[in-house]
Scaffold this motif. Structure first.
Motif, PDB file in Angstrom:
ATOM      1  N   LEU A 142     -28.904  28.049 -48.526  1.00  0.00           N
ATOM      2  CA  LEU A 142     -28.512  28.739 -47.370  1.00  0.00           C
ATOM      3  C   LEU A 142     -29.047  30.174 -47.874  1.00  0.00           C
TER       4      LEU A 142
ATOM      5  N   ARG B 233     -24.696  33.985 -46.560  1.00  0.00           N
ATOM      6  CA  ARG B 233     -23.729  32.862 -46.172  1.00  0.00           C
ATOM      7  C   ARG B 233     -23.738  31.909 -47.637  1.00  0.00           C
ATOM      8  N   ASP B 234     -22.245  31.474 -46.804  1.00  0.00           N
ATOM      9  CA  ASP B 234     -22.393  30.673 -48.440  1.00  0.00           C
ATOM     10  C   ASP B 234     -21.745  29.024 -47.746  1.00  0.00           C
ATOM     11  N   THR B 235     -21.938  29.239 -45.972  1.00  0.00           N
ATOM     12  CA  THR B 235     -21.972  27.433 -46.150  1.00  0.00           C
ATOM     13  C   THR B 235     -23.528  27.108 -45.277  1.00  0.00           C
ATOM     14  N   HIS B 236     -23.552  25.536 -45.168  1.00  0.00           N
ATOM     15  CA  HIS B 236     -24.409  25.709 -44.266  1.00  0.00           C
ATOM     16  C   HIS B 236     -24.152  25.742 -42.819  1.00  0.00           C
ATOM     17  N   LEU B 237     -25.259  25.628 -42.085  1.00  0.00           N
ATOM     18  CA  LEU B 237     -24.943  25.698 -40.323  1.00  0.00           C
ATOM     19  C   LEU B 237     -24.688  24.911 -40.142  1.00  0.00           C
ATOM     20  N   LEU B 238     -23.781  24.564 -38.661  1.00  0.00           N
ATOM     21  CA  LEU B 238     -23.638  23.294 -38.344  1.00  0.00           C
ATOM     22  C   LEU B 238     -23.171  23.476 -36.944  1.00  0.00           C
TER      23      LEU B 238
ATOM     24  N   GLU C 141     -20.231  25.082 -35.375  1.00  0.00           N
ATOM     25  CA  GLU C 141     -20.688  26.696 -35.797  1.00  0.00           C
ATOM     26  C   GLU C 141     -20.984  27.167 -34.541  1.00  0.00           C
TER      27      GLU C 141
END
Length: 237
Positions: free
Chosen positions: A4, A8-13, A16
């Motif tokens: 990550l 950030r606490d989520t992977h980029l999509l 997004e």
């Protein structure tokens, strides 16, 4: 699994990225750069390129978000477009398109880009085929009707968006954020004659947006109801 990015606490999509591009358009940006998007999303530019090959691809994805909003608006007005009255569905499609791109008017000029033939665009053409054939329009008759319909609908959306964008730019250049005064006086009397009526129409998109949409729908309905039917039917074998 990739690490990550810091902060950030989520992977980029990809969704997004497209949503951020649309947000920046709505905030006043013109086709945000890869670096601008990366900064806002807290990632390196390379992370953006992992999902999209170019900025134009991102903009197309952002435009698709608006088309998806338009679809949801359409389904709220006519839940069964494949079986509901085809003329009314065509009018509803026009209204839904106008509303969605009215909310995101700064990205509206990009709706005019040549379609790439992705599955969503193919599905849209299949729906339009269904509607026109149920109205008795086939082949070249359907093609001509679609041309007239799309020209009117897209033209109305693009004109409204371009007017708002241009007025904003002119106001910014003149350091005047207030709406410009009309160059002529408008007679408030609705029965005051043809000239005052035309003068009111020039400004109606800002002075009376509800009536503006009503007139758009009325004109589109008359256009749709005026399409000739049954001129070119498939041969019966």
């Amino acid at each position: 699994m990739t690490r990550l990015a810091k902060g950030r606490d989520t992977h980029l999509l990809p969704e997004e990225i497209a949503a951020e591009a649309l947000r920046q358009f709505d905030a006043g940006s013109e086709a945000p750069s890869i670096r601008q998007l990366a900064t806002a999303l807290g990632v390196a530019p390379s992370a953006i390129y992992h999902h999209f090959p170019s900025r134009s691809a991102i903009v197309r994805a952002a435009v698709q978000i608006v088309w998806d909003e338009s679809t949801q608006e359409l389904l709220a007005m006519t839940p069964h477009p494949l079986t509901d009255d085809p003329a009314e569905v065509l009018v509803a499609i026009g209204i839904a398109t106008r509303r969605a791109f009215g909310r995101h008017y700064r990205i509206a000029p990009w709706m005019a880009a040549t379609p790439l033939g992705n599955p969503r665009e193919v599905a849209t053409l299949q729906l339009m085929t269904n509607l026109f054939e149920r109205m008795g329009l086939y082949g070249e008759d359907a093609g001509a009707a679609f041309h007239a319909y799309a020209s009117f609908t897209f033209g109305a959306v693009l004109f409204a968006a371009t007017r708002r964008i241009t007025n904003e730019r002119l106001a910014a250049e003149s350091k005047d954020e207030s709406p410009a005064e009309p160059a002529y006086a408008v007679d408030p009397d609705p029965d005051g004659g043809t000239l005052p009526a035309l003068q009111r129409m020039v400004q109606i998109s800002t002075t009376d947006p509800v009536r503006d949409e009503e007139l758009f729908a009325l004109t589109l309905r008359r256009l749709v109801e005026g399409f000739p039917s049954g001129l070119t039917r498939p041969a019966v074998s």
